[in-house]
Design an enzyme around this catalytic site. Structure first.
Site, mmCIF file in Angstrom:
data_model
loop_
_atom_site.group_PDB
_atom_site.id
_atom_site.type_symbol
_atom_site.label_atom_id
_atom_site.label_comp_id
_atom_site.label_asym_id
_atom_site.label_seq_id
_atom_site.Cartn_x
_atom_site.Cartn_y
_atom_site.Cartn_z
ATOM 1 C CB THR A 127 -4.578 4.181 -8.744
ATOM 2 O OG1 THR A 127 -5.370 5.360 -8.946
ATOM 3 C CG2 THR A 127 -3.310 4.348 -9.576
ATOM 4 C CE LYS B 149 0.268 3.827 -6.611
ATOM 5 N NZ LYS B 149 0.213 2.789 -5.592
ATOM 6 C CE1 TYR C 155 -0.199 7.549 -6.732
ATOM 7 C CE2 TYR C 155 -1.990 7.779 -8.319
ATOM 8 C CZ TYR C 155 -1.472 7.211 -7.167
ATOM 9 O OH TYR C 155 -2.206 6.288 -6.456
ATOM 10 C CG LEU D 270 -1.748 -1.241 1.497
ATOM 11 C CD1 LEU D 270 -2.636 -1.041 2.712
ATOM 12 C CD2 LEU D 270 -2.590 -1.598 0.288
ATOM 13 C CD GLU E 30 -5.479 10.182 -11.018
ATOM 14 O OE1 GLU E 30 -4.629 10.665 -11.777
ATOM 15 O OE2 GLU E 30 -6.572 10.716 -10.824
HETATM 16 P P1 NAP Z 1 -1.473 7.411 1.930
HETATM 17 O O1 NAP Z 1 -2.428 7.775 3.004
HETATM 18 O O2 NAP Z 1 -0.783 8.489 1.176
HETATM 19 O O3 NAP Z 1 -0.354 6.470 2.601
HETATM 20 C C1 NAP Z 1 0.845 6.173 1.944
HETATM 21 C C2 NAP Z 1 1.759 5.397 2.889
HETATM 22 O O4 NAP Z 1 2.953 5.041 2.184
HETATM 23 C C3 NAP Z 1 2.199 6.152 4.144
HETATM 24 O O5 NAP Z 1 2.160 5.257 5.223
HETATM 25 C C4 NAP Z 1 3.651 6.517 3.830
HETATM 26 O O6 NAP Z 1 4.451 6.603 4.976
HETATM 27 C C5 NAP Z 1 4.090 5.300 3.009
HETATM 28 N N1 NAP Z 1 5.245 5.537 2.165
HETATM 29 C C6 NAP Z 1 5.434 6.556 1.293
HETATM 30 N N2 NAP Z 1 6.630 6.421 0.683
HETATM 31 C C7 NAP Z 1 7.205 5.303 1.200
HETATM 32 C C8 NAP Z 1 8.436 4.651 0.967
HETATM 33 N N3 NAP Z 1 9.328 5.116 0.091
HETATM 34 N N4 NAP Z 1 8.716 3.521 1.665
HETATM 35 C C9 NAP Z 1 7.827 3.041 2.560
HETATM 36 N N5 NAP Z 1 6.647 3.622 2.830
HETATM 37 C C10 NAP Z 1 6.338 4.743 2.148
HETATM 38 O O7 NAP Z 1 -2.176 6.465 0.847
HETATM 39 P P2 NAP Z 1 -3.578 5.666 0.953
HETATM 40 O O8 NAP Z 1 -4.679 6.597 0.615
HETATM 41 O O9 NAP Z 1 -3.600 4.895 2.217
HETATM 42 O O10 NAP Z 1 -3.440 4.689 -0.297
HETATM 43 C C11 NAP Z 1 -2.798 3.422 -0.160
HETATM 44 C C12 NAP Z 1 -2.289 2.977 -1.514
HETATM 45 O O11 NAP Z 1 -3.376 2.852 -2.431
HETATM 46 C C13 NAP Z 1 -1.306 3.937 -2.189
HETATM 47 O O12 NAP Z 1 -0.374 3.149 -2.894
HETATM 48 C C14 NAP Z 1 -2.148 4.725 -3.172
HETATM 49 O O13 NAP Z 1 -1.365 5.180 -4.247
HETATM 50 C C15 NAP Z 1 -3.142 3.652 -3.590
HETATM 51 N N6 NAP Z 1 -4.476 4.127 -3.978
HETATM 52 C C16 NAP Z 1 -5.171 4.939 -3.146
HETATM 53 C C17 NAP Z 1 -6.463 5.318 -3.489
HETATM 54 C C18 NAP Z 1 -7.272 6.213 -2.578
HETATM 55 O O14 NAP Z 1 -8.287 6.760 -3.057
HETATM 56 N N7 NAP Z 1 -6.915 6.337 -1.300
HETATM 57 C C19 NAP Z 1 -7.037 4.861 -4.699
HETATM 58 C C20 NAP Z 1 -6.296 4.021 -5.503
HETATM 59 C C21 NAP Z 1 -5.022 3.637 -5.136
HETATM 60 P P3 NAP Z 1 4.803 8.062 5.607
HETATM 61 O O15 NAP Z 1 3.499 8.760 5.790
HETATM 62 O O16 NAP Z 1 5.513 7.724 6.839
HETATM 63 O O17 NAP Z 1 5.660 8.731 4.579
HETATM 64 O O1 G4F Z 2 -8.514 14.260 -3.724
HETATM 65 P P1 G4F Z 2 -7.610 14.305 -4.882
HETATM 66 O O2 G4F Z 2 -6.272 14.906 -4.686
HETATM 67 O O3 G4F Z 2 -7.512 12.814 -5.431
HETATM 68 P P2 G4F Z 2 -7.060 12.209 -6.845
HETATM 69 O O4 G4F Z 2 -6.166 13.123 -7.571
HETATM 70 O O5 G4F Z 2 -8.293 11.754 -7.543
HETATM 71 O O6 G4F Z 2 -6.181 10.953 -6.390
HETATM 72 C C1 G4F Z 2 -6.600 10.092 -5.345
HETATM 73 O O7 G4F Z 2 -7.344 9.036 -5.910
HETATM 74 C C2 G4F Z 2 -6.602 8.184 -6.808
HETATM 75 C C3 G4F Z 2 -7.577 7.123 -7.331
HETATM 76 O O8 G4F Z 2 -8.313 7.636 -8.399
HETATM 77 C C4 G4F Z 2 -5.432 7.586 -6.058
HETATM 78 F F1 G4F Z 2 -4.738 6.758 -6.873
HETATM 79 C C5 G4F Z 2 -4.535 8.692 -5.535
HETATM 80 O O9 G4F Z 2 -3.475 8.117 -4.769
HETATM 81 C C6 G4F Z 2 -5.357 9.604 -4.624
HETATM 82 O O10 G4F Z 2 -5.727 8.879 -3.479
HETATM 83 O O11 G4F Z 2 -8.309 15.093 -6.088
HETATM 84 C C7 G4F Z 2 -9.580 14.742 -6.564
HETATM 85 C C8 G4F Z 2 -10.055 15.785 -7.567
HETATM 86 C C9 G4F Z 2 -9.010 16.123 -8.639
HETATM 87 O O12 G4F Z 2 -9.650 16.206 -9.868
HETATM 88 C C10 G4F Z 2 -8.498 17.494 -8.224
HETATM 89 O O13 G4F Z 2 -8.069 18.305 -9.317
HETATM 90 O O14 G4F Z 2 -10.311 16.996 -6.858
HETATM 91 C C11 G4F Z 2 -9.758 18.065 -7.596
HETATM 92 N N1 G4F Z 2 -9.467 19.176 -6.683
HETATM 93 C C12 G4F Z 2 -10.049 20.403 -6.737
HETATM 94 N N2 G4F Z 2 -9.532 21.193 -5.795
HETATM 95 C C13 G4F Z 2 -8.566 19.186 -5.686
HETATM 96 C C14 G4F Z 2 -8.613 20.462 -5.130
HETATM 97 N N3 G4F Z 2 -7.757 18.222 -5.209
HETATM 98 C C15 G4F Z 2 -6.972 18.529 -4.137
HETATM 99 N N4 G4F Z 2 -6.179 17.569 -3.621
HETATM 100 N N5 G4F Z 2 -6.965 19.788 -3.579
HETATM 101 C C16 G4F Z 2 -7.761 20.796 -4.033
HETATM 102 O O15 G4F Z 2 -7.734 21.902 -3.523
#
Ligand code: NAP
Ligand code: G4F
Length: 334
Positions: A126, A156, A152, A81, A128
């Site tokens: 993801t 991925k 990003y 993750l 994305e």
């Molecule tokens: P997150 O809150 O940003 O957590 C990322 C984690 O990765 C943190 O614990 C961070 O640790 C750790 N990390 C970053 N760089 C690292 C490195 N070089 N070595 C070891 N650990 C590292 O992300 P999340 O929302 O839980 O998402 C989990 C995973 O799912 C990610 O890979 C993300 O890209 C993917 N994903 C997320 C979503 C979403 O909507 N949340 C959707 C699709 C895919 P520190 O904080 O200590 O740096």
């Molecule tokens: O919340 P966001 O930054 O999420 P984004 O870019 O969709 O990415 C997240 O979801 C992905 C899965 O689809 C993950 F892979 C990724 O790691 C992450 O968890 O932005 C969502 C949307 C974007 O279109 C952005 O342009 O919201 C729009 N937005 C508008 N104003 C903003 C803002 N996003 C952020 N972060 N901050 C703003 O002020």
């Protein structure tokens, strides 16, 4: 026999939800923490799982640490993750993003292949990766062509194919979860949903006057992280590794998220409370994400439980509670 899981990204949003699920199922859980002078366990604390996790220090960009940790922990299941997961930062941090999200996955797959080849491997892929690509009707499925639009998403996509390649080349059990956006009260504060939830709570309590955001017309398929980690686990309980899309099937704009969040605290007219700041716009935007997770539903028996309105309420309520607690602490200090 007690199963062992090795979870990277344990201190992020998904790591603590997954750890909670695994601990409830009786797993021994090792959580990888990168080295920090001041490690932050607030998310595992929030879910009450800190004491149940065995934390180990290492980094996705340090192959030696991963080889040593996979050898010493001998996991049955590996959930990768960890990532530099903020799309918006990935243009300025393209190399770091690539090293952690792309090469880091290669290192971890290699460590599993060398020291624990029977382990089942989950990669956090993801939506994305689709960019603005969609099928007829505007939705994304496992068959939709990828067209990544940020460093990003490109990093991925490399990890996605490397995960597939280890399955096809070495017969390893690997699975990609192509997850659409999922949120929760412990979502990172820079992501748009949490930024809105926190901003709305602070405005309601008179602590802030406005929220600054970027593109309000972007649409996302937002689900609840607690539901999505169940899909991750289910993918690794199958007889063979495969790739699955995980989504709610609904799409909403940032504007609609604002509507719901402000409405929840009794503010109907929020236009004057939100400023659009070009600093938060992206060089290349992903306009609409909306997934169809029929494969996960049919093969894993997975369905989301929490809907959009409930998710927004949950997040705003959590931030109201946090802000009130802070105010209480301040009053007590005086
Ligand atoms: P997150 O809150 O940003 O957590 C990322 C984690 O990765 C943190 O614990 C961070 O640790 C750790 N990390 C970053 N760089 C690292 C490195 N070089 N070595 C070891 N650990 C590292 O992300 P999340 O929302 O839980 O998402 C989990 C995973 O799912 C990610 O890979 C993300 O890209 C993917 N994903 C997320 C979503 C979403 O909507 N949340 C959707 C699709 C895919 P520190 O904080 O200590 O740096
Ligand atoms: O919340 P966001 O930054 O999420 P984004 O870019 O969709 O990415 C997240 O979801 C992905 C899965 O689809 C993950 F892979 C990724 O790691 C992450 O968890 O932005 C969502 C949307 C974007 O279109 C952005 O342009 O919201 C729009 N937005 C508008 N104003 C903003 C803002 N996003 C952020 N972060 N901050 C703003 O002020």
């Amino acid at each position: 026999m007690q199963k062992t899981a090795f979870v990277t990204g344990i201190t992020g949003q998904d790591g603590p939800y997954l750890a909670k699920l695994l601990l409830e199922k009786g797993y021994r859980v090792f959580g990888l923490v990168p080295r920090h002078s001041n490690p932050n366990f607030s998310n595992t604390d929030y879910l009450g799982v800190t004491s149940g996790i065995e934390f180990v220090t290492g980094d996705l960009t340090d192959e030696g640490s991963l080889l040593q940790l996979i050898r010493s922990t001998r996991p049955d299941e590996v959930y990768n993750l960890a990532a530099q997961s903020f799309v918006g930062a990935s243009w300025d941090l393209a190399r770091l993003t690539t090293e952690a999200n792309a090469l880091g996955v290669l290192y971890l797959l290699n460590a599993v292949k060398h020291h624990q080849p029977t382990a089942k491997f989950y990669q956090a892929s993801t939506s994305e990766m689709f960019g603005n690509s969609a099928e007829d009707g505007g939705v994304q499925t496992e068959r939709t062509p990828f067209h990544p639009r940020s460093p990003y998403a490109i990093s991925k996509l490399y990890a996605y194919w490397m995960t597939v390649n280890f399955r096809e080349s070495y017969g390893m059990f690997t699975a990609n979860g192509i997850l659409f956006n999922h949120e929760s009260p412990i979502r990172g504060r820079e992501f748009v949903t949490r930024k809105i939830a926190e901003g709305v709570a602070r405005i309601k309590l008179g602590l802030e006057e406005s929220i600054s955001l970027g593109n309000l017309d972007a649409r996302r398929d937002w689900g609840f992280a607690g539901d999505y980690v169940e899909a991750m686990w289910l993918m690794l309980q199958q007889s063979h590794g495969d790739d699955y899309l995980v989504s709610t099937g609904e799409t909403h704009s940032v504007r609609e998220f604002l509507d719901a969040a402000f409405a929840h605290v009794g503010i109907a007219d929020w236009q004057g409370l939100v400023k659009v700041d070009p600093r938060f716009k992206r060089p290349a935007e992903v306009n609409v994400l909306q997934g169809k997770s029929r494969k996960a539903e049919e093969r894993l028996g997975w369905k989301p439980k929490v809907g959009f309105e409930e998710l927004v309420r949950m997040m705003v309520d959590a931030d109201l509670e946090r802000q009130r607690a802070r105010l209480g602490e301040k009053a007590f200090a005086v």
